[in-house]
Write an enzyme that holds these catalytic residues in place. Structure first.
Site, PDB file in Angstrom:
ATOM      1  N   ASP A 174      -2.001  23.929  39.734  1.00 42.00           N
ATOM      2  CA  ASP A 174      -2.702  25.083  39.684  1.00 42.00           C
ATOM      3  C   ASP A 174      -2.328  25.965  38.744  1.00 42.00           C
ATOM      4  O   ASP A 174      -0.971  26.733  38.660  1.00 42.00           O
ATOM      5  CB  ASP A 174      -2.395  25.778  41.131  1.00 42.00           C
ATOM      6  CG  ASP A 174      -3.197  27.135  41.429  1.00 42.00           C
ATOM      7  OD1 ASP A 174      -4.038  27.691  40.343  1.00 42.00           O
ATOM      8  OD2 ASP A 174      -3.245  27.725  42.411  1.00 42.00           O
ATOM      9  N   THR A 190     -13.041  28.926  32.302  1.00 43.89           N
ATOM     10  CA  THR A 190     -13.940  28.664  31.217  1.00 43.89           C
ATOM     11  C   THR A 190     -15.463  29.600  31.465  1.00 43.89           C
ATOM     12  O   THR A 190     -16.328  29.352  31.196  1.00 43.89           O
ATOM     13  CB  THR A 190     -14.406  27.234  31.020  1.00 43.89           C
ATOM     14  OG1 THR A 190     -14.782  26.616  32.445  1.00 43.89           O
ATOM     15  CG2 THR A 190     -13.234  26.437  30.500  1.00 43.89           C
ATOM     16  N   TYR A 235     -12.703  35.742  27.305  1.00 44.88           N
ATOM     17  CA  TYR A 235     -12.505  34.348  27.236  1.00 44.88           C
ATOM     18  C   TYR A 235     -11.813  33.920  25.965  1.00 44.88           C
ATOM     19  O   TYR A 235     -10.699  33.300  25.800  1.00 44.88           O
ATOM     20  CB  TYR A 235     -13.767  33.436  27.383  1.00 44.88           C
ATOM     21  CG  TYR A 235     -13.527  31.921  27.383  1.00 44.88           C
ATOM     22  CD1 TYR A 235     -12.850  31.278  28.060  1.00 44.88           C
ATOM     23  CD2 TYR A 235     -14.285  31.457  26.072  1.00 44.88           C
ATOM     24  CE1 TYR A 235     -12.862  29.880  27.908  1.00 44.88           C
ATOM     25  CE2 TYR A 235     -14.144  30.036  25.722  1.00 44.88           C
ATOM     26  CZ  TYR A 235     -13.261  29.141  26.694  1.00 44.88           C
ATOM     27  OH  TYR A 235     -13.227  27.832  26.416  1.00 44.88           O
ATOM     28  N   GLN A 256     -15.209  18.063  32.705  1.00 46.36           N
ATOM     29  CA  GLN A 256     -15.762  17.186  31.918  1.00 46.36           C
ATOM     30  C   GLN A 256     -14.848  16.280  30.807  1.00 46.36           C
ATOM     31  O   GLN A 256     -14.973  15.111  30.891  1.00 46.36           O
ATOM     32  CB  GLN A 256     -16.681  17.873  31.024  1.00 46.36           C
ATOM     33  CG  GLN A 256     -18.057  18.561  31.904  1.00 46.36           C
ATOM     34  CD  GLN A 256     -18.817  19.257  30.792  1.00 46.36           C
ATOM     35  OE1 GLN A 256     -18.546  19.835  29.830  1.00 46.36           O
ATOM     36  NE2 GLN A 256     -20.138  19.100  31.007  1.00 46.36           N
TER      37      GLN A 256
END
Length: 295
Positions: A39, A65, A128, A11
């Site tokens: 990568d 994410t 995370y 995004q």
């Protein structure tokens, strides 16, 4: 000036391609690129890409994410969000490049009801958040020229987002239940990208601005109020929706593997003062995104 962008298709990465293009020769890389390694499961490859290109500025919009999945994929999340960031930072410092990197409000424990400041104590609730914090620390400990922008509740017109999901459900259901005890500010990828481009211009002329900043839209809301605002706006635009009731519910109504922070508010005074920008209210960006989406 060469600018290297990692994560071109996310995004924020998608919007960065537009926003960064006027600043110099933009080289965009992702995990599928043929000429260079993008990568982030390959830290050595990412570092080698930096050494080969030798850009003046590196912008990293790559991250692991999948918040819930990270609880069971800790090694992969850490590899992408921390180990590769350390390799990236070391390579960037070697060639004297600026590194711009994005982090998250998930580095905090989500308590309290005031916006978090950059120097508040961190205490991630989930894997995370912990790995993103480790990525921040790797940059701070290895670099002199960096900008880290913590963001939250990010959306874009491209791809899926919360608003689109609510509208889809509102067409099929007459009742929705949405969490009302998590607070934050929906922040457009477009705003983040444009603010980043401006900050880079400032940084290239004044290295003293290097550091950690909070970058989100102004104002605050809950997921419930956000959903209500989206649906009301869509109806005003003539969209036919089936939904009649939007019930506010606590976070506990939707158990998830990863704990979410209740307070995702971020104080942006430092960013606005340093870079001379005024961050607009979240509703302006959401309504603009909706007008584009509803066409």
């Amino acid at each position: 000036m060469d600018i290297l962008l990692f994560g071109k298709n996310g995004q924020v990465g998608w919007e960065l391609q537009r926003a960064l293009a006027p600043l110099g020769n933009l080289i965009v890389v992702d995990r599928h690129s043929r000429d260079y390694c993008g990568d982030f499961e390959n830290p050595e490859g990412v570092a080698e890409t930096v050494r080969k290109i030798k850009p003046a500025v590196i912008v990293n919009a790559t991250a692991y994410t999948a918040v819930d999945k990270a609880e069971s994929e800790q090694d992969k999340a850490r590899l992408v969000n921390a180990t590769s960031i350390a390799a990236l930072a070391e390579a960037a410092e070697e060639i004297g490049a600026w590194l711009i990197h994005y982090s998250t409000d998930y580095v905090f424990d989500g308590t309290g009801d005031r916006p978090w400041r950059e120097d508040d104590a961190t205490a991630p609730l989930n894997v995370y958040g912990q790995t993103k914090l480790e990525g921040e620390q790797a940059i701070v400990n290895n670099m002199s020229k960096y900008l880290i922008f913590r963001t939250s509740w990010v959306y874009a017109a491209k791809g899926n987002n919360f608003a689109k999901t609510m509208l889809k459900l509102a067409k099929d259901r007459d009742t929705l239940s949405v969490i009302n005890d998590q607070f934050g500010a929906p922040t457009g990828a477009e705003l983040i990208a444009d603010s980043t481009a401006h900050a880079i211009r400032v940084a290239l002329n004044d290295s003293s601005v290097a550091g950690l900043y909070h970058l989100i839209a102004a104002g605050e809301t809950t997921w419930h109020a956000y959903a209500t605002s989206v649906i009301d706006f869509a109806k005003q635009q003539g969209v036919e929706l089936n939904v009649q009731v939007i019930n506010p519910v606590p976070t506990s109504a939707f158990p998830t593997p990863a704990r979410r922070p209740a307070n995702s508010r971020l104080n942006t005074e430092k960013f606005q003062h340093t870079f001379g920008l005024t961050l607009p209210d979240w509703q302006k960006g959401v309504e603009r995104m909706l007008l584009e989406t509803l066409k």
